[in-house]
Design a protein around this motif. Sequence first.
Motif: not given
Length: 324
Positions: A35-50
């Motif tokens: 169920s964890a397979t799929g599309l992922y991304g990363a961004t620091p735009d919220s002020g925190v790396f996520q």
Amino acid sequence: WHQEGEEKMMMGMIGVRTRSALILGVLLSLFALASATGLYGATPDSGVFQVLSYDSCGNAKVIAQDRTFTLHTDNQCSIDASKGILYANGFDLASGANQVKGFDLATGKLVSTTPVTTPLTGVSLDYNPNNQQLVVTGQNGAQIWQTKTMTPGSNSSTLVATFNSSWVDVLGGPSTLDPTSNQQWISIFNGVTNEATNLGIGLSDGSIVQGVDSHNLETMDYDPSSGAIKGIGLSGGQRTLVKFSSTNTTEVLYARIDGGWFMLDGGGSALDTNEGVLYSVMSIGSTSHLDFLVGVNATTGTTLSASMLNSTITPWCMVYWPSS
């Protein structure tokens, strides 16, 4: 005798329950991974790396956060698809040290921190499934281009290729790894010929192969079903699908993307190799700044899904974790 028989029966029941619990635990673990397979991304735009997961409707879920780390620029992620680990290239906010961090997509846990010894700028990051190593290419302080390989979590690296300073960084440019030819492909600018170039770096022998990028290629994803490297280009004001391969570096424009998409707003792309869907972040027209997570048929260019993204969850880089 009755007491002894009852004890054996009880022990048998406990054994059955224990085995059942173990089987259930294994099944639940497998279900969680599936169920964890799929599309992922990363961004620091919220002020925190996520690190975030995305569904086809553009809904995002926070998988991991790191307040001590941020990305260098766009296209700085890769994935170990066998373990579901997203690797992100960036720097430590306190020390400024260049490092690659690995996050387990099933649990959100930080599983490795790998320093990039002799910091590089303009880095392209990819994961090599052939030897379970990270591959980074960039310029050192002397403006010499270097390709290094590193074992995740280690403090050392191996220099596999160098090439001179006549090549110019395409900031946030795409890259991918062809495991069949064992080459990392990067987008780069040839300062001698003044041509955008797709550069293939041999990870076994340091050899360099190049092909002219004649279609404004802005993303790269290796397609294991065809052996081609596919990406999104731009021709005549329309987004296109372009491909080339390690054995034939001449680009081929093979489809046009419908829907009026024009701007490609960073974030690179990710190929769902199970369903043949190529995801990227785009907007309509040349002036719009409304970001959409767009999924297109990677063969025909037909737009299959498009969902508006909140600016704080727009990915700077994307990966797809395929089901096995």
